[in-house]
Design an enzyme around this catalytic site. Sequence first.
Site, mmCIF file in Angstrom:
data_model
loop_
_atom_site.group_PDB
_atom_site.id
_atom_site.type_symbol
_atom_site.label_atom_id
_atom_site.label_comp_id
_atom_site.label_asym_id
_atom_site.label_seq_id
_atom_site.Cartn_x
_atom_site.Cartn_y
_atom_site.Cartn_z
ATOM 1 N N LYS A 1 -5.402 5.055 -44.050
ATOM 2 C CA LYS A 1 -5.401 3.608 -43.789
ATOM 3 C C LYS A 1 -6.798 3.041 -43.982
ATOM 4 C CE LYS A 1 -3.617 3.685 -39.634
ATOM 5 N NZ LYS A 1 -2.885 3.307 -38.396
ATOM 6 N N ARG B 1 -7.240 6.375 -23.604
ATOM 7 C CA ARG B 1 -7.668 5.742 -24.867
ATOM 8 C C ARG B 1 -8.946 4.924 -24.732
ATOM 9 N NH1 ARG B 1 -2.148 3.086 -26.524
ATOM 10 N NH2 ARG B 1 -1.983 3.109 -24.253
ATOM 11 N N GLN B 2 -9.350 4.644 -23.476
ATOM 12 C CA GLN B 2 -10.629 3.943 -23.297
ATOM 13 C C GLN B 2 -11.712 5.017 -23.117
ATOM 14 O OE1 GLN B 2 -8.199 0.994 -20.630
ATOM 15 N NE2 GLN B 2 -10.251 0.145 -20.822
ATOM 16 N N GLU C 1 0.838 -1.197 0.000
ATOM 17 C CA GLU C 1 0.000 0.000 0.000
ATOM 18 C C GLU C 1 0.880 1.257 0.000
ATOM 19 O OE1 GLU C 1 -2.703 -0.290 3.319
ATOM 20 O OE2 GLU C 1 -3.802 -1.952 2.416
ATOM 21 N N HIS D 1 -5.485 11.830 -25.559
ATOM 22 C CA HIS D 1 -5.820 11.108 -26.784
ATOM 23 C C HIS D 1 -7.019 11.742 -27.507
ATOM 24 C CE1 HIS D 1 -5.624 7.812 -29.526
ATOM 25 N NE2 HIS D 1 -6.835 7.416 -29.250
#
Lengths: 292, 292
Positions: free
Chosen positions: A189, A93-94, A36, A127
Amino acid sequence: MIIIGGSASNGIDERIAKILNLKLVKVEHKIFPDGESYIRIPESINSENVAIVQSTYYPQDKHLMELFLIAEAAKNLGASKIIAVIPYLAYARQDRRFKDGEALSLKTVLNLIYYSGIDEILTVEPHKQDALISYFKGEVKIVDPTPALANEVKKEVEYPFVLAPDRGALDRAERLSKELNAPFSFIEKERDRTTGEVRIKEIPKDVEIKGKDVVLIDDIISTGGTLAQAAKVAYDLGARKVIAAASHVLLVNNALQKLQSAGIKCIIGTNSIRTEDNIKVADISEVIAVKL
Amino acid sequence: MIIIGGSASNGIDERIAKILNLKLVKVEHKIFPDGESYIRIPESINSENVAIVQSTYYPQDKHLMELFLIAEAAKNLGASKIIAVIPYLAYARQDRRFKDGEALSLKTVLNLIYYSGIDEILTVEPHKQDALISYFKGEVKIVDPTPALANEVKKEVEYPFVLAPDRGALDRAERLSKELNAPFSFIEKERDRTTGEVRIKEIPKDVEIKGKDVVLIDDIISTGGTLAQAAKVAYDLGARKVIAAASHVLLVNNALQKLQSAGIKCIIGTNSIRTEDNIKVADISEVIAVKL
Protein backbone atom coordinates in the site's frame (compact mmCIF):
# COMPACT_ATOMS: atom_id res chain seq x y z
CA MET A 1 -1.04 -22.97 40.28
CA ILE A 2 -4.60 -21.67 40.61
CA ILE A 3 -6.59 -20.22 37.71
CA ILE A 4 -8.60 -17.12 38.67
CA GLY A 5 -11.40 -16.29 36.26
CA GLY A 6 -12.14 -12.58 35.90
CA SER A 7 -15.31 -10.89 34.69
CA ALA A 8 -14.05 -10.81 31.08
CA SER A 9 -12.48 -14.24 30.82
CA ASN A 10 -14.92 -15.29 28.10
CA GLY A 11 -14.83 -18.97 29.06
CA ILE A 12 -11.08 -19.30 28.52
CA ASP A 13 -10.51 -19.61 32.29
CA GLU A 14 -12.68 -22.73 32.51
CA ARG A 15 -11.12 -24.37 29.48
CA ILE A 16 -7.53 -23.72 30.60
CA ALA A 17 -8.27 -25.09 34.08
CA LYS A 18 -9.73 -28.22 32.50
CA ILE A 19 -6.86 -28.73 30.04
CA LEU A 20 -4.20 -28.29 32.73
CA ASN A 21 -6.25 -29.94 35.47
CA LEU A 22 -5.87 -26.91 37.73
CA LYS A 23 -8.19 -25.49 40.34
CA LEU A 24 -10.43 -22.69 39.03
CA VAL A 25 -11.67 -19.86 41.26
CA LYS A 26 -14.25 -17.55 39.70
CA VAL A 27 -14.05 -13.96 40.87
CA GLU A 28 -17.18 -12.54 42.53
CA HIS A 29 -18.01 -9.44 40.59
CA LYS A 30 -20.67 -6.79 40.73
CA ILE A 31 -21.24 -3.17 39.79
CA PHE A 32 -22.32 -0.78 42.54
CA PRO A 33 -25.28 1.50 41.75
CA ASP A 34 -22.85 4.39 41.10
CA GLY A 35 -20.94 2.38 38.47
CA GLU A 36 -17.89 1.31 40.47
CA SER A 37 -16.68 -2.29 40.22
CA TYR A 38 -16.57 -4.67 43.17
CA ILE A 39 -14.20 -7.62 43.12
CA ARG A 40 -13.79 -10.52 45.54
CA ILE A 41 -11.82 -13.76 45.33
CA PRO A 42 -13.96 -16.15 47.39
CA GLU A 43 -11.24 -18.68 48.29
CA SER A 44 -7.92 -18.69 50.08
CA ILE A 45 -4.59 -18.69 48.24
CA ASN A 46 -1.68 -19.96 50.25
CA SER A 47 1.58 -18.75 48.71
CA GLU A 48 0.52 -20.33 45.42
CA ASN A 49 1.14 -19.01 41.94
CA VAL A 50 -2.00 -17.69 40.27
CA ALA A 51 -2.98 -17.03 36.67
CA ILE A 52 -5.68 -14.37 36.40
CA VAL A 53 -7.63 -14.73 33.15
CA GLN A 54 -9.08 -11.36 32.15
CA SER A 55 -9.37 -10.00 28.63
CA THR A 56 -9.57 -6.25 28.12
CA TYR A 57 -11.99 -5.78 25.26
CA TYR A 58 -14.71 -3.06 25.40
CA PRO A 59 -15.30 -1.48 27.88
CA GLN A 60 -11.52 -1.58 28.09
CA ASP A 61 -10.99 0.75 31.06
CA LYS A 62 -13.51 -1.13 33.18
CA HIS A 63 -11.96 -4.49 32.34
CA LEU A 64 -8.48 -3.14 33.06
CA MET A 65 -9.59 -1.73 36.42
CA GLU A 66 -11.08 -5.09 37.33
CA LEU A 67 -7.78 -6.76 36.46
CA PHE A 68 -5.96 -4.33 38.79
CA LEU A 69 -8.47 -5.03 41.57
CA ILE A 70 -8.22 -8.81 41.13
CA ALA A 71 -4.41 -8.59 41.31
CA GLU A 72 -4.61 -6.54 44.52
CA ALA A 73 -6.99 -9.03 46.10
CA ALA A 74 -4.85 -12.00 45.01
CA LYS A 75 -1.68 -10.41 46.39
CA ASN A 76 -3.45 -9.69 49.68
CA LEU A 77 -4.55 -13.33 49.92
CA GLY A 78 -0.91 -14.34 49.74
CA ALA A 79 -0.46 -15.18 46.05
CA SER A 80 3.15 -15.84 45.18
CA LYS A 81 3.72 -15.14 41.48
CA ILE A 82 0.86 -13.45 39.62
CA ILE A 83 0.48 -14.12 35.90
CA ALA A 84 -2.09 -12.12 33.96
CA VAL A 85 -3.54 -14.01 31.01
CA ILE A 86 -4.85 -11.15 28.87
CA PRO A 87 -6.05 -12.69 25.59
CA TYR A 88 -6.76 -9.24 24.11
CA LEU A 89 -4.62 -6.40 25.41
CA ALA A 90 -6.29 -2.98 25.16
CA TYR A 91 -4.37 0.12 24.05
CA ALA A 92 -1.82 -2.06 22.19
CA ARG A 93 -2.06 0.08 19.06
CA GLN A 94 -1.06 3.28 20.87
CA ASP A 95 2.47 1.94 21.00
CA ARG A 96 4.37 5.14 20.15
CA ARG A 97 3.98 8.93 20.18
CA PHE A 98 2.85 9.96 16.72
CA LYS A 99 2.80 13.63 17.84
CA ASP A 100 4.59 15.48 20.65
CA GLY A 101 2.64 15.58 23.86
CA GLU A 102 0.67 12.40 23.23
CA ALA A 103 0.26 9.85 25.98
CA LEU A 104 2.04 6.62 25.21
CA SER A 105 -0.98 4.63 26.23
CA LEU A 106 0.44 1.13 25.84
CA LYS A 107 3.37 2.00 28.10
CA THR A 108 1.02 3.57 30.65
CA VAL A 109 -1.22 0.50 30.74
CA LEU A 110 1.71 -1.92 31.04
CA ASN A 111 3.12 0.18 33.85
CA LEU A 112 -0.20 0.08 35.71
CA ILE A 113 -0.41 -3.69 35.21
CA TYR A 114 3.08 -4.13 36.64
CA TYR A 115 2.50 -1.90 39.66
CA SER A 116 -0.82 -3.58 40.43
CA GLY A 117 1.36 -6.56 41.39
CA ILE A 118 1.40 -8.60 38.17
CA ASP A 119 4.72 -10.34 37.51
CA GLU A 120 4.08 -11.80 34.09
CA ILE A 121 1.79 -11.11 31.13
CA LEU A 122 0.66 -13.80 28.75
CA THR A 123 -1.16 -12.33 25.76
CA VAL A 124 -2.26 -13.38 22.31
CA GLU A 125 -0.57 -11.79 19.31
CA PRO A 126 -0.30 -8.16 20.41
CA HIS A 127 -0.18 -5.45 17.77
CA LYS A 128 3.57 -4.82 18.20
CA GLN A 129 5.33 -7.51 20.16
CA ASP A 130 8.59 -5.56 20.58
CA ALA A 131 6.83 -2.54 22.09
CA LEU A 132 5.05 -4.71 24.62
CA ILE A 133 8.23 -6.49 25.67
CA SER A 134 10.22 -3.27 26.00
CA TYR A 135 7.57 -1.38 28.01
CA PHE A 136 6.63 -4.10 30.51
CA LYS A 137 8.95 -4.42 33.47
CA GLY A 138 8.03 -8.05 34.17
CA GLU A 139 8.06 -11.16 32.00
CA VAL A 140 6.09 -11.37 28.75
CA LYS A 141 4.86 -14.48 26.97
CA ILE A 142 3.30 -14.21 23.53
CA VAL A 143 0.85 -16.79 22.24
CA ASP A 144 0.48 -17.42 18.52
CA PRO A 145 -3.20 -18.13 17.70
CA THR A 146 -2.41 -19.31 14.14
CA PRO A 147 -2.93 -23.06 14.82
CA ALA A 148 -6.36 -22.35 16.33
CA LEU A 149 -7.34 -20.02 13.47
CA ALA A 150 -6.05 -22.51 10.87
CA ASN A 151 -8.39 -25.21 12.23
CA GLU A 152 -11.39 -22.99 11.51
CA VAL A 153 -10.06 -21.70 8.19
CA LYS A 154 -9.65 -25.27 6.89
CA LYS A 155 -13.40 -25.83 7.24
CA GLU A 156 -14.12 -22.88 4.93
CA VAL A 157 -11.67 -23.25 2.03
CA GLU A 158 -10.78 -25.75 -0.66
CA TYR A 159 -7.93 -24.07 -2.57
CA PRO A 160 -6.58 -21.62 -0.01
CA PHE A 161 -4.37 -18.64 -0.79
CA VAL A 162 -3.30 -16.53 2.18
CA LEU A 163 -3.14 -12.80 1.54
CA ALA A 164 -1.82 -10.19 3.98
CA PRO A 165 -3.63 -6.84 3.51
CA ASP A 166 -0.35 -5.00 4.09
CA ARG A 167 3.34 -5.66 4.61
CA GLY A 168 2.85 -5.55 8.42
CA ALA A 169 0.77 -8.71 8.30
CA LEU A 170 3.23 -10.64 6.10
CA ASP A 171 4.77 -12.68 8.89
CA ARG A 172 1.29 -13.59 10.10
CA ALA A 173 0.32 -14.67 6.55
CA GLU A 174 3.41 -16.85 6.29
CA ARG A 175 2.57 -18.60 9.58
CA LEU A 176 -0.99 -19.30 8.45
CA SER A 177 0.14 -20.48 5.01
CA LYS A 178 2.40 -23.07 6.64
CA GLU A 179 -0.49 -24.38 8.72
CA LEU A 180 -2.67 -24.60 5.61
CA ASN A 181 0.12 -25.76 3.30
CA ALA A 182 -0.91 -22.97 0.94
CA PRO A 183 0.81 -20.14 -0.95
CA PHE A 184 0.82 -16.60 0.46
CA SER A 185 1.55 -13.02 -0.53
CA PHE A 186 0.80 -9.47 0.56
CA ILE A 187 -0.60 -6.22 -0.78
CA GLU A 188 1.72 -3.24 -1.00
CA LYS A 189 0.00 0.00 0.00
CA GLU A 190 1.02 3.61 -0.31
CA ARG A 191 -0.37 6.65 1.47
CA ASP A 192 -1.16 9.78 -0.53
CA ARG A 193 0.92 12.50 1.13
CA THR A 194 -1.63 15.24 0.64
CA THR A 195 -4.98 13.50 1.15
CA GLY A 196 -3.73 10.83 3.59
CA GLU A 197 -5.71 8.27 1.59
CA VAL A 198 -4.34 4.75 1.35
CA ARG A 199 -4.15 3.13 -2.08
CA ILE A 200 -3.06 -0.27 -3.27
CA LYS A 201 0.35 0.16 -4.85
CA GLU A 202 0.90 -3.31 -6.17
CA ILE A 203 0.83 -6.92 -5.30
CA PRO A 204 3.83 -9.07 -6.20
CA LYS A 205 3.84 -10.19 -9.85
CA ASP A 206 4.20 -13.93 -9.35
CA VAL A 207 0.93 -14.16 -7.46
CA GLU A 208 -1.74 -16.43 -8.93
CA ILE A 209 -4.99 -15.77 -7.08
CA LYS A 210 -7.37 -16.71 -9.88
CA GLY A 211 -9.86 -19.36 -8.80
CA LYS A 212 -8.43 -19.48 -5.29
CA ASP A 213 -10.14 -19.18 -1.91
CA VAL A 214 -8.38 -16.13 -0.54
CA VAL A 215 -7.87 -15.96 3.23
CA LEU A 216 -7.18 -12.41 4.37
CA ILE A 217 -5.28 -12.42 7.63
CA ASP A 218 -4.71 -9.60 10.13
CA ASP A 219 -4.13 -9.17 13.85
CA ILE A 220 -7.10 -6.91 14.56
CA ILE A 221 -10.29 -6.23 12.61
CA SER A 222 -11.46 -2.85 13.84
CA THR A 223 -13.45 -0.68 11.42
CA GLY A 224 -12.83 -3.23 8.65
CA GLY A 225 -11.55 -0.69 6.11
CA THR A 226 -8.25 -2.41 5.39
CA LEU A 227 -9.81 -5.82 4.81
CA ALA A 228 -12.71 -4.52 2.74
CA GLN A 229 -10.20 -2.87 0.42
CA ALA A 230 -8.09 -6.03 0.27
CA ALA A 231 -11.14 -8.14 -0.55
CA LYS A 232 -11.82 -5.96 -3.60
CA VAL A 233 -8.23 -6.44 -4.77
CA ALA A 234 -8.56 -10.20 -4.35
CA TYR A 235 -11.79 -10.36 -6.37
CA ASP A 236 -10.25 -8.13 -9.08
CA LEU A 237 -7.48 -10.70 -9.35
CA GLY A 238 -10.01 -13.47 -9.89
CA ALA A 239 -10.48 -14.91 -6.40
CA ARG A 240 -13.29 -17.48 -6.23
CA LYS A 241 -14.14 -16.60 -2.64
CA VAL A 242 -12.69 -14.35 0.05
CA ILE A 243 -12.79 -14.97 3.78
CA ALA A 244 -11.08 -13.11 6.64
CA ALA A 245 -9.33 -14.35 9.76
CA ALA A 246 -7.92 -12.31 12.63
CA SER A 247 -6.69 -12.82 16.16
CA HIS A 248 -8.92 -10.10 17.58
CA VAL A 249 -12.21 -9.26 15.89
CA LEU A 250 -13.41 -5.95 17.36
CA LEU A 251 -15.84 -4.95 14.58
CA VAL A 252 -16.50 -1.33 15.53
CA ASN A 253 -19.17 0.84 13.90
CA ASN A 254 -20.57 -0.81 10.79
CA ALA A 255 -17.52 -3.01 10.17
CA LEU A 256 -19.49 -6.23 9.73
CA GLN A 257 -21.70 -4.70 7.05
CA LYS A 258 -18.65 -3.17 5.34
CA LEU A 259 -16.90 -6.55 5.19
CA GLN A 260 -20.00 -8.35 3.94
CA SER A 261 -20.55 -5.69 1.25
CA ALA A 262 -16.96 -6.24 0.10
CA GLY A 263 -17.84 -9.87 -0.52
CA ILE A 264 -16.14 -11.42 2.51
CA LYS A 265 -18.05 -14.67 2.97
CA CYS A 266 -16.89 -15.61 6.44
CA ILE A 267 -15.09 -13.95 9.34
CA ILE A 268 -13.04 -16.06 11.72
CA GLY A 269 -11.86 -14.68 15.05
CA THR A 270 -10.85 -16.07 18.42
CA ASN A 271 -12.43 -15.96 21.86
CA SER A 272 -9.95 -13.27 22.95
CA ILE A 273 -12.99 -11.01 22.52
CA ARG A 274 -16.69 -11.52 23.08
CA THR A 275 -17.83 -11.41 19.45
CA GLU A 276 -21.08 -11.08 17.58
CA ASP A 277 -23.11 -14.04 16.37
CA ASN A 278 -21.96 -13.87 12.76
CA ILE A 279 -18.33 -14.61 13.61
CA LYS A 280 -16.82 -18.09 13.62
CA VAL A 281 -14.81 -18.43 16.80
CA ALA A 282 -11.54 -20.34 17.13
CA ASP A 283 -10.84 -21.36 20.71
CA ILE A 284 -7.38 -20.26 21.86
CA SER A 285 -7.52 -21.95 25.28
CA GLU A 286 -5.30 -24.81 24.08
CA VAL A 287 -2.51 -22.59 22.65
CA ILE A 288 -2.64 -20.48 25.82
CA ALA A 289 -2.55 -23.51 28.13
CA VAL A 290 0.54 -24.87 26.39
CA LYS A 291 2.43 -21.64 27.13
CA LEU A 292 1.25 -21.20 30.72
CA MET B 1 2.94 26.12 37.77
CA ILE B 2 0.76 25.17 34.81
CA ILE B 3 -2.86 24.04 35.13
CA ILE B 4 -3.72 21.12 32.85
CA GLY B 5 -7.42 20.67 32.27
CA GLY B 6 -8.54 17.06 31.77
CA SER B 7 -11.65 15.74 30.08
CA ALA B 8 -13.58 15.68 33.41
CA SER B 9 -12.44 18.97 34.91
CA ASN B 10 -15.98 20.34 34.89
CA GLY B 11 -14.83 23.96 34.50
CA ILE B 12 -12.78 23.95 37.71
CA ASP B 13 -9.53 24.05 35.70
CA GLU B 14 -10.47 27.34 34.04
CA ARG B 15 -11.59 28.97 37.27
CA ILE B 16 -8.49 27.93 39.23
CA ALA B 17 -6.22 29.20 36.45
CA LYS B 18 -8.05 32.52 36.53
CA ILE B 19 -8.02 32.85 40.33
CA LEU B 20 -4.30 32.05 40.57
CA ASN B 21 -3.40 33.77 37.29
CA LEU B 22 -1.74 30.62 35.97
CA LYS B 23 -1.41 29.31 32.43
CA LEU B 24 -4.10 26.81 31.47
CA VAL B 25 -3.48 24.02 28.96
CA LYS B 26 -6.54 22.03 27.92
CA VAL B 27 -5.87 18.38 27.14
CA GLU B 28 -6.78 17.21 23.64
CA HIS B 29 -9.08 14.29 24.13
CA LYS B 30 -10.95 11.89 21.91
CA ILE B 31 -12.36 8.38 21.94
CA PHE B 32 -11.21 6.00 19.22
CA PRO B 33 -13.95 4.04 17.39
CA ASP B 34 -13.15 0.97 19.53
CA GLY B 35 -13.70 2.92 22.77
CA GLU B 36 -10.10 3.59 23.85
CA SER B 37 -9.17 7.07 25.08
CA TYR B 38 -6.65 9.29 23.33
CA ILE B 39 -4.87 12.00 25.30
CA ARG B 40 -2.50 14.75 24.15
CA ILE B 41 -1.08 17.79 25.93
CA PRO B 42 -0.67 20.27 23.09
CA GLU B 43 2.00 22.49 24.66
CA SER B 44 5.49 22.11 26.02
CA ILE B 45 6.24 21.87 29.72
CA ASN B 46 9.78 22.76 30.67
CA SER B 47 10.59 21.33 34.09
CA GLU B 48 7.58 23.15 35.50
CA ASN B 49 5.23 21.91 38.18
CA VAL B 50 1.81 20.98 36.83
CA ALA B 51 -1.60 20.57 38.41
CA ILE B 52 -3.81 18.20 36.43
CA VAL B 53 -7.49 18.89 37.09
CA GLN B 54 -9.50 15.71 36.50
CA SER B 55 -12.48 14.56 38.50
CA THR B 56 -13.35 10.85 38.53
CA TYR B 57 -17.15 10.75 38.53
CA TYR B 58 -19.04 8.30 36.27
CA PRO B 59 -17.70 6.67 34.12
CA GLN B 60 -15.09 6.39 36.88
CA ASP B 61 -12.72 3.91 35.22
CA LYS B 62 -12.56 5.93 32.01
CA HIS B 63 -11.87 9.16 33.88
CA LEU B 64 -9.22 7.45 35.99
CA MET B 65 -7.52 6.01 32.92
CA GLU B 66 -7.46 9.46 31.32
CA LEU B 67 -5.84 10.83 34.47
CA PHE B 68 -3.13 8.14 34.22
CA LEU B 69 -2.60 8.94 30.53
CA ILE B 70 -2.39 12.70 31.17
CA ALA B 71 0.18 12.11 33.93
CA GLU B 72 2.28 9.96 31.61
CA ALA B 73 2.17 12.60 28.86
CA ALA B 74 3.02 15.40 31.33
CA LYS B 75 5.96 13.46 32.76
CA ASN B 76 7.24 12.76 29.26
CA LEU B 77 7.05 16.48 28.40
CA GLY B 78 9.37 17.14 31.34
CA ALA B 79 6.96 18.10 34.11
CA SER B 80 8.69 18.44 37.45
CA LYS B 81 6.19 17.87 40.25
CA ILE B 82 2.77 16.54 39.24
CA ILE B 83 -0.22 17.39 41.41
CA ALA B 84 -3.54 15.73 40.65
CA VAL B 85 -6.53 17.88 41.55
CA ILE B 86 -9.27 15.24 41.83
CA PRO B 87 -12.38 17.02 43.13
CA TYR B 88 -14.29 13.74 43.42
CA LEU B 89 -12.20 10.64 44.04
CA ALA B 90 -13.79 7.41 42.80
CA TYR B 91 -13.67 4.21 44.85
CA ALA B 92 -13.23 6.21 48.09
CA ARG B 93 -15.97 4.25 49.84
CA GLN B 94 -14.25 0.89 49.27
CA ASP B 95 -11.73 1.86 51.92
CA ARG B 96 -11.46 -1.45 53.76
CA ARG B 97 -12.05 -5.17 53.29
CA PHE B 98 -15.50 -5.95 54.63
CA LYS B 99 -15.02 -9.65 53.73
CA ASP B 100 -11.92 -11.77 53.17
CA GLY B 101 -10.77 -11.81 49.57
CA GLU B 102 -12.21 -8.44 48.63
CA ALA B 103 -10.15 -5.99 46.64
CA LEU B 104 -9.27 -2.92 48.65
CA SER B 105 -10.27 -0.69 45.77
CA LEU B 106 -9.31 2.66 47.28
CA LYS B 107 -5.78 1.43 47.96
CA THR B 108 -5.54 -0.02 44.44
CA VAL B 109 -6.63 3.24 42.84
CA LEU B 110 -4.28 5.35 44.97
CA ASN B 111 -1.43 3.02 44.10
CA LEU B 112 -2.16 3.35 40.39
CA ILE B 113 -2.32 7.13 40.73
CA TYR B 114 1.06 7.18 42.46
CA TYR B 115 2.76 4.89 39.94
CA SER B 116 1.37 6.84 37.01
CA GLY B 117 3.79 9.56 38.16
CA ILE B 118 1.57 11.71 40.37
CA ASP B 119 3.38 13.15 43.41
CA GLU B 120 0.50 14.82 45.22
CA ILE B 121 -3.27 14.48 45.38
CA LEU B 122 -5.56 17.36 46.20
CA THR B 123 -9.12 16.21 46.71
CA VAL B 124 -12.35 17.51 48.17
CA GLU B 125 -13.69 15.89 51.34
CA PRO B 126 -13.01 12.20 50.66
CA HIS B 127 -15.18 9.61 52.36
CA LYS B 128 -12.49 8.60 54.86
CA GLN B 129 -9.62 11.04 55.06
CA ASP B 130 -7.38 8.77 57.16
CA ALA B 131 -7.66 5.86 54.72
CA LEU B 132 -6.69 8.10 51.81
CA ILE B 133 -3.67 9.50 53.61
CA SER B 134 -2.45 6.11 54.75
CA TYR B 135 -2.81 4.40 51.35
CA PHE B 136 -1.27 7.08 49.13
CA LYS B 137 2.51 7.03 48.96
CA GLY B 138 2.78 10.72 48.00
CA GLU B 139 1.44 13.91 49.57
CA VAL B 140 -2.27 14.43 50.19
CA LYS B 141 -4.12 17.73 50.56
CA ILE B 142 -7.76 17.74 51.63
CA VAL B 143 -10.06 20.59 50.71
CA ASP B 144 -13.06 21.42 52.90
CA PRO B 145 -15.98 22.51 50.69
CA THR B 146 -18.06 23.76 53.64
CA PRO B 147 -17.53 27.50 52.98
CA ALA B 148 -18.67 27.06 49.36
CA LEU B 149 -21.69 24.96 50.39
CA ALA B 150 -22.60 27.43 53.16
CA ASN B 151 -22.82 30.27 50.63
CA GLU B 152 -25.50 28.39 48.73
CA VAL B 153 -27.30 27.11 51.85
CA LYS B 154 -27.67 30.68 53.17
CA LYS B 155 -29.76 31.56 50.11
CA GLU B 156 -32.28 28.82 50.94
CA VAL B 157 -32.85 29.07 54.71
CA GLU B 158 -34.08 31.59 57.24
CA TYR B 159 -33.85 29.72 60.59
CA PRO B 160 -31.27 27.05 59.83
CA PHE B 161 -30.71 23.92 61.86
CA VAL B 162 -27.95 21.59 60.65
CA LEU B 163 -28.71 17.88 61.01
CA ALA B 164 -26.25 15.06 60.32
CA PRO B 165 -28.09 11.93 59.10
CA ASP B 166 -25.70 9.75 61.11
CA ARG B 167 -22.86 10.01 63.59
CA GLY B 168 -20.31 9.80 60.73
CA ALA B 169 -21.44 13.16 59.38
CA LEU B 170 -21.34 14.92 62.74
CA ASP B 171 -18.02 16.70 62.19
CA ARG B 172 -19.29 17.89 58.82
CA ALA B 173 -22.47 19.20 60.44
CA GLU B 174 -20.48 21.08 63.04
CA ARG B 175 -18.37 22.78 60.37
CA LEU B 176 -21.46 23.85 58.44
CA SER B 177 -23.23 25.06 61.58
CA LYS B 178 -20.29 27.34 62.34
CA GLU B 179 -20.44 28.86 58.86
CA LEU B 180 -24.18 29.41 59.25
CA ASN B 181 -24.04 30.39 62.91
CA ALA B 182 -26.76 27.81 63.56
CA PRO B 183 -27.34 24.89 65.97
CA PHE B 184 -26.60 21.34 64.89
CA SER B 185 -27.22 17.75 65.93
CA PHE B 186 -27.23 14.25 64.50
CA ILE B 187 -29.46 11.21 64.17
CA GLU B 188 -28.40 8.02 65.92
CA LYS B 189 -29.08 4.93 63.83
CA GLU B 190 -29.02 1.25 64.63
CA ARG B 191 -28.88 -1.71 62.31
CA ASP B 192 -31.24 -4.62 62.87
CA ARG B 193 -28.95 -7.62 63.25
CA THR B 194 -31.26 -10.07 61.51
CA THR B 195 -32.84 -8.02 58.70
CA GLY B 196 -29.92 -5.62 58.18
CA GLU B 197 -32.44 -2.79 58.10
CA VAL B 198 -31.37 0.59 59.45
CA ARG B 199 -33.68 2.35 61.90
CA ILE B 200 -33.51 5.65 63.66
CA LYS B 201 -32.51 4.97 67.25
CA GLU B 202 -32.83 8.42 68.68
CA ILE B 203 -31.86 11.99 68.22
CA PRO B 204 -30.41 13.86 71.18
CA LYS B 205 -33.08 15.13 73.58
CA ASP B 206 -32.08 18.78 73.73
CA VAL B 207 -32.75 19.26 70.02
CA GLU B 208 -35.39 21.81 69.07
CA ILE B 209 -36.13 21.39 65.38
CA LYS B 210 -39.73 22.66 65.44
CA GLY B 211 -40.25 25.50 62.98
CA LYS B 212 -36.66 25.33 61.77
CA ASP B 213 -35.23 25.04 58.25
CA VAL B 214 -33.35 21.77 58.55
CA VAL B 215 -30.18 21.41 56.50
CA LEU B 216 -29.22 17.75 56.11
CA ILE B 217 -25.51 17.45 55.40
CA ASP B 218 -23.52 14.49 54.09
CA ASP B 219 -20.38 13.87 52.08
CA ILE B 220 -21.96 11.86 49.27
CA ILE B 221 -25.55 11.57 48.10
CA SER B 222 -25.71 8.27 46.25
CA THR B 223 -29.03 6.40 46.24
CA GLY B 224 -30.49 9.00 48.61
CA GLY B 225 -31.83 6.45 51.11
CA THR B 226 -30.08 7.87 54.17
CA LEU B 227 -31.20 11.44 53.52
CA ALA B 228 -34.77 10.52 52.62
CA GLN B 229 -35.06 8.74 55.94
CA ALA B 230 -33.50 11.68 57.80
CA ALA B 231 -35.90 14.12 56.13
CA LYS B 232 -38.85 12.14 57.48
CA VAL B 233 -37.38 12.32 60.99
CA ALA B 234 -36.91 16.08 60.65
CA TYR B 235 -40.51 16.62 59.51
CA ASP B 236 -41.78 14.38 62.32
CA LEU B 237 -39.97 16.67 64.74
CA GLY B 238 -41.73 19.70 63.28
CA ALA B 239 -39.27 21.03 60.74
CA ARG B 240 -40.70 23.86 58.61
CA LYS B 241 -38.63 22.89 55.60
CA VAL B 242 -35.85 20.40 54.84
CA ILE B 243 -33.04 20.86 52.35
CA ALA B 244 -29.94 18.73 51.70
CA ALA B 245 -26.34 19.67 51.04
CA ALA B 246 -23.44 17.38 50.16
CA SER B 247 -19.93 17.62 48.80
CA HIS B 248 -20.56 15.08 46.06
CA VAL B 249 -24.04 14.64 44.64
CA LEU B 250 -24.02 11.41 42.62
CA LEU B 251 -27.79 10.74 42.56
CA VAL B 252 -27.84 7.18 41.27
CA ASN B 253 -30.98 5.33 40.18
CA ASN B 254 -34.12 7.25 41.25
CA ALA B 255 -32.39 9.15 44.07
CA LEU B 256 -33.70 12.57 43.02
CA GLN B 257 -37.29 11.37 43.02
CA LYS B 258 -36.77 9.64 46.37
CA LEU B 259 -35.42 12.84 47.96
CA GLN B 260 -38.21 14.96 46.50
CA SER B 261 -40.85 12.50 47.71
CA ALA B 262 -39.34 12.74 51.20
CA GLY B 263 -40.04 16.48 51.11
CA ILE B 264 -36.50 17.72 50.48
CA LYS B 265 -37.08 21.09 48.88
CA CYS B 266 -33.63 21.80 47.53
CA ILE B 267 -30.40 19.82 46.94
CA ILE B 268 -27.09 21.63 47.04
CA GLY B 269 -23.93 20.02 45.69
CA THR B 270 -20.59 21.15 44.32
CA ASN B 271 -19.03 21.06 40.88
CA SER B 272 -16.85 18.10 41.93
CA ILE B 273 -19.36 16.16 39.81
CA ARG B 274 -21.29 17.00 36.66
CA THR B 275 -24.76 17.15 38.15
CA GLU B 276 -28.31 17.22 36.88
CA ASP B 277 -30.27 20.39 36.29
CA ASN B 278 -32.29 20.27 39.51
CA ILE B 279 -29.21 20.62 41.73
CA LYS B 280 -27.90 23.94 43.03
CA VAL B 281 -24.16 23.96 42.49
CA ALA B 282 -21.62 25.53 44.85
CA ASP B 283 -18.35 26.32 43.07
CA ILE B 284 -15.35 24.84 44.89
CA SER B 285 -12.69 26.40 42.64
CA GLU B 286 -11.90 29.07 45.21
CA VAL B 287 -11.38 26.67 48.15
CA ILE B 288 -9.26 24.45 45.91
CA ALA B 289 -7.18 27.35 44.60
CA VAL B 290 -6.36 28.48 48.13
CA LYS B 291 -4.89 25.06 48.95
CA LEU B 292 -2.96 24.59 45.69
